[in-house]
Design a protein around this motif. Structure first.
Motif, PDB file in Angstrom:
ATOM      1  N   HIS A  54       0.850  -1.183   0.000  1.00 49.73           N
ATOM      2  CA  HIS A  54       0.000   0.000   0.000  1.00 49.73           C
ATOM      3  C   HIS A  54       0.890   1.239   0.000  1.00 49.73           C
ATOM      4  O   HIS A  54       1.885   1.296   0.729  1.00 49.73           O
ATOM      5  N   LEU A  55       0.506   2.219  -0.814  1.00 48.07           N
ATOM      6  CA  LEU A  55       1.291   3.447  -0.903  1.00 48.07           C
ATOM      7  C   LEU A  55       0.593   4.596  -0.202  1.00 48.07           C
ATOM      8  O   LEU A  55      -0.615   4.792  -0.379  1.00 48.07           O
ATOM      9  N   TYR A  56       1.362   5.366   0.553  1.00 50.37           N
ATOM     10  CA  TYR A  56       0.878   6.647   1.074  1.00 50.37           C
ATOM     11  C   TYR A  56       1.509   7.734   0.210  1.00 50.37           C
ATOM     12  O   TYR A  56       2.740   7.805   0.085  1.00 50.37           O
ATOM     13  N   PHE A  84      -4.112   8.959  -0.155  1.00 52.70           N
ATOM     14  CA  PHE A  84      -3.564  10.303  -0.351  1.00 52.70           C
ATOM     15  C   PHE A  84      -3.762  11.154   0.902  1.00 52.70           C
ATOM     16  O   PHE A  84      -4.840  11.130   1.509  1.00 52.70           O
ATOM     17  N   VAL A  85      -2.728  11.915   1.243  1.00 49.53           N
ATOM     18  CA  VAL A  85      -2.819  12.831   2.387  1.00 49.53           C
ATOM     19  C   VAL A  85      -3.503  14.127   1.953  1.00 49.53           C
ATOM     20  O   VAL A  85      -3.562  14.444   0.762  1.00 49.53           O
ATOM     21  N   PRO A 106      -9.313  10.702   3.656  1.00 51.46           N
ATOM     22  CA  PRO A 106      -9.261   9.853   4.860  1.00 51.46           C
ATOM     23  C   PRO A 106      -8.213   8.742   4.733  1.00 51.46           C
ATOM     24  O   PRO A 106      -7.814   8.388   3.619  1.00 51.46           O
ATOM     25  N   ASP A 107      -7.796   8.215   5.850  1.00 53.89           N
ATOM     26  CA  ASP A 107      -6.914   7.051   5.848  1.00 53.89           C
ATOM     27  C   ASP A 107      -7.779   5.825   6.136  1.00 53.89           C
ATOM     28  O   ASP A 107      -7.992   5.468   7.301  1.00 53.89           O
ATOM     29  N   ASP A 108      -8.278   5.197   5.089  1.00 58.97           N
ATOM     30  CA  ASP A 108      -9.193   4.069   5.273  1.00 58.97           C
ATOM     31  C   ASP A 108      -8.472   2.788   5.684  1.00 58.97           C
ATOM     32  O   ASP A 108      -9.108   1.804   6.023  1.00 58.97           O
ATOM     33  N   ASP A 125       9.150   2.941  17.288  1.00 62.68           N
ATOM     34  CA  ASP A 125      10.359   3.696  17.674  1.00 62.68           C
ATOM     35  C   ASP A 125      10.686   4.817  16.702  1.00 62.68           C
ATOM     36  O   ASP A 125      11.665   5.532  16.883  1.00 62.68           O
ATOM     37  N   PHE A 126       9.878   4.974  15.654  1.00 61.09           N
ATOM     38  CA  PHE A 126      10.199   5.952  14.606  1.00 61.09           C
ATOM     39  C   PHE A 126      10.212   7.371  15.186  1.00 61.09           C
ATOM     40  O   PHE A 126       9.292   7.756  15.905  1.00 61.09           O
ATOM     41  N   THR A 127      11.259   8.127  14.830  1.00 60.40           N
ATOM     42  CA  THR A 127      11.324   9.508  15.339  1.00 60.40           C
ATOM     43  C   THR A 127      11.552  10.517  14.207  1.00 60.40           C
ATOM     44  O   THR A 127      11.643  11.708  14.456  1.00 60.40           O
ATOM     45  N   GLY A 128      11.687  10.034  12.972  1.00 55.01           N
ATOM     46  CA  GLY A 128      12.083  10.924  11.872  1.00 55.01           C
ATOM     47  C   GLY A 128      10.939  11.734  11.285  1.00 55.01           C
ATOM     48  O   GLY A 128       9.922  11.990  11.930  1.00 55.01           O
ATOM     49  N   LYS A 129      11.133  12.117  10.011  1.00 54.58           N
ATOM     50  CA  LYS A 129      10.166  12.951   9.306  1.00 54.58           C
ATOM     51  C   LYS A 129       9.238  12.013   8.528  1.00 54.58           C
ATOM     52  O   LYS A 129       9.711  11.161   7.773  1.00 54.58           O
ATOM     53  N   ALA A 130       7.933  12.160   8.754  1.00 54.02           N
ATOM     54  CA  ALA A 130       6.967  11.270   8.091  1.00 54.02           C
ATOM     55  C   ALA A 130       6.685  11.804   6.689  1.00 54.02           C
ATOM     56  O   ALA A 130       5.862  12.694   6.502  1.00 54.02           O
ATOM     57  N   THR A 131       7.414  11.254   5.720  1.00 57.18           N
ATOM     58  CA  THR A 131       7.343  11.781   4.346  1.00 57.18           C
ATOM     59  C   THR A 131       6.495  10.891   3.434  1.00 57.18           C
ATOM     60  O   THR A 131       6.299   9.706   3.702  1.00 57.18           O
ATOM     61  N   THR A 132       6.036  11.512   2.355  1.00 56.78           N
ATOM     62  CA  THR A 132       5.492  10.761   1.225  1.00 56.78           C
ATOM     63  C   THR A 132       6.559  10.810   0.134  1.00 56.78           C
ATOM     64  O   THR A 132       7.301  11.799   0.090  1.00 56.78           O
ATOM     65  N   PRO A 133       6.664   9.803  -0.711  1.00 52.08           N
ATOM     66  CA  PRO A 133       5.899   8.571  -0.739  1.00 52.08           C
ATOM     67  C   PRO A 133       6.385   7.582   0.328  1.00 52.08           C
ATOM     68  O   PRO A 133       7.546   7.613   0.726  1.00 52.08           O
ATOM     69  N   MET A 134       5.457   6.695   0.738  1.00 49.28           N
ATOM     70  CA  MET A 134       5.835   5.630   1.680  1.00 49.28           C
ATOM     71  C   MET A 134       5.148   4.351   1.198  1.00 49.28           C
ATOM     72  O   MET A 134       3.967   4.367   0.873  1.00 49.28           O
ATOM     73  N   LEU A 135       5.929   3.280   1.119  1.00 53.95           N
ATOM     74  CA  LEU A 135       5.398   1.988   0.663  1.00 53.95           C
ATOM     75  C   LEU A 135       5.328   1.047   1.864  1.00 53.95           C
ATOM     76  O   LEU A 135       6.343   0.775   2.513  1.00 53.95           O
ATOM     77  N   LEU A 136       4.115   0.556   2.103  1.00 49.82           N
ATOM     78  CA  LEU A 136       3.862  -0.264   3.277  1.00 49.82           C
ATOM     79  C   LEU A 136       3.583  -1.703   2.857  1.00 49.82           C
ATOM     80  O   LEU A 136       2.925  -1.932   1.846  1.00 49.82           O
ATOM     81  N   ASP A 137       4.072  -2.663   3.646  1.00 50.78           N
ATOM     82  CA  ASP A 137       3.720  -4.066   3.438  1.00 50.78           C
ATOM     83  C   ASP A 137       2.701  -4.442   4.513  1.00 50.78           C
ATOM     84  O   ASP A 137       3.049  -4.538   5.702  1.00 50.78           O
ATOM     85  N   THR A 138       1.444  -4.665   4.113  1.00 53.63           N
ATOM     86  CA  THR A 138       0.400  -4.939   5.113  1.00 53.63           C
ATOM     87  C   THR A 138       0.528  -6.363   5.677  1.00 53.63           C
ATOM     88  O   THR A 138      -0.055  -6.674   6.701  1.00 53.63           O
ATOM     89  N   LYS A 139       1.300  -7.232   4.982  1.00 52.30           N
ATOM     90  CA  LYS A 139       1.441  -8.611   5.466  1.00 52.30           C
ATOM     91  C   LYS A 139       2.429  -8.683   6.627  1.00 52.30           C
ATOM     92  O   LYS A 139       2.116  -9.237   7.682  1.00 52.30           O
TER      93      LYS A 139
END
Ligand SMILES: N[C@@H](CCC(=O)N[C@@H](CS)C(=O)NCC(=O)O)C(=O)O
Length: 333
Positions: A54-56, A84-85, A106-108, A125-139
């Motif tokens: 999934h991409l943000y 999309f943000v 929305p973030d569905d 533990d993440f402390t950095g900058k929450a950037t786009t694009p971000m690729l997530l593995d839901t598994k």
């Protein structure tokens, strides 16, 4: 265009923390995996459809727009999900501003209020900058990458067997050295250069940044007088990378970041090239230049404290006819 509620801004932009002695020094991306090009047992992130990945993304962010276009070009919708943000940064806690979700955006998937919370949900533990694009593995419930260069490779190479039939190879392996060479040339003075110029607080850095930026634009303009696309006859990821920056240039960077030596529409070849790029079906389907303007003018309070969105129809020049087919007729025509 939404009216801004011009409250005094107290929360900080991540960019403000990246300014050192007036110079912008980007933080590096933390998650750096790529989707494996074969799905052997050993691959942590094998290519898989069914929404496993999934991409943000943001419509305004150039790094994210390149990914959205790549996903559309390769026919990976809906095999890969996309969220999309909201275009306008809002406070995200800890005195900072950043990407948020809203009724319209929305973030569905995780139902979080901010992108930072999504990062924290998967990596507490993440402390950095929450950037786009971000690729997530839901598994595996982990972030694969938040670096557009990796994600582009994942889309073009890793997911190759899931591409729509007859998808051209937009990232030919044998042209990797040319890709690296152009990326090396474009990144610092132009792709990242617009931000460096826009956020600098030093006149001499601004002057040097503008010189380097327009030197490379002059060089690329000349190159495109001899080549239809950056790597020759075929459209490639190098065009994807350059084209997205050029699309935003006149409407946003020229005004907001003071990249105002010359418009792109004043260049003989760049003007026609960017129209040809923009008018492609998948590029145009992904583009939302009004949302880009809203983001930049209403999110960067250090540059535009009153959040006024500059006038100008962002699409008007990009929709004009261009001469690229005439200049470079394809052999089959
Ligand atoms: N290196 C990253 C850069 C991405 C990036 O800078 N994204 C910006 C938007 S254009 C962002 O998400 N910024 C969040 C913030 O400033 O809080 C990439 O190429 O993927």
């Amino acid at each position: 265009m939404k009216d801004s509620d011009a409250k005094p801004q107290t929360a900080r932009l991540a960019w403000e923390d990246e300014l050192r002695s007036g110079k912008l020094e980007r933080s590096t991306s933390v998650f750096r995996h790529v989707i494996a090009s074969s799905d052997g047992d050993e691959a942590q992130y094998p290519p898989e459809g069914n929404g496993r990945y999934h991409l943000y993304l943001s419509k305004a962010c150039p790094w994210a727009s390149r990914i959205e276009i790549a996903v559309r070009l390769t026919g990976l919708i809906p095999r890969i999900g996309m969220t999309f943000v909201d275009p306008i940064f809002q406070p995200i806690g800890e005195g900072r501003t950043g990407w948020v979700f809203s009724k319209e955006f929305p973030d569905d998937l995780t139902h979080k209020a901010t992108l930072y919370e999504v990062y924290l949900h998967y990596h507490p533990d993440f402390t950095g900058k929450a950037t786009t694009p971000m690729l997530l593995d839901t598994k595996t419930k982990t972030i694969v990458s938040n670096e557009s260069k990796d994600i582009l490779k994942s889309i073009c190479w890793g997911f190759r067997k899931l591409h729509a039939p007859n998808t051209p190879d937009y990232f030919p392996m044998e042209r990797l050295p040319d890709y690296e060479s152009w990326l090396g040339k474009l990144y610092d003075p132009l792709l990242n250069g617009v931000y460096k110029v826009g956020f600098t607080t030093s006149q001499s850095d601004y002057d040097a940044g503008i010189k380097a930026m327009f030197d490379v634009l002059d060089e690329v303009d000349a190159h495109l007088g001899k080549n239809k696309w950056m790597l020759g006859d075929e459209f490639s990821v190098v065009d994807l990378i350059l084209g997205v920056t050029l699309c935003r240039f006149d409407a946003v960077y020229y005004v907001h970041f003071m990249c105002c030596k010359k418009h792109i529409h004043e260049y003989e070849h760049l003007s026609n090239y960017v129209r040809c790029f923009y008018q492609q079906e998948h590029v145009k389907a992904s583009a939302d230049l009004e949302s880009c303007k809203q983001h930049y003018f209403q999110s960067h309070h250090v540059i535009a404290p009153n959040k006024i969105v500059a006038v100008g129809n962002a699409n008007s020049s990009l929709d004009l006819p261009h001469n690229r087919e005439e200049l470079f007729p394809s052999p089959t025509n």
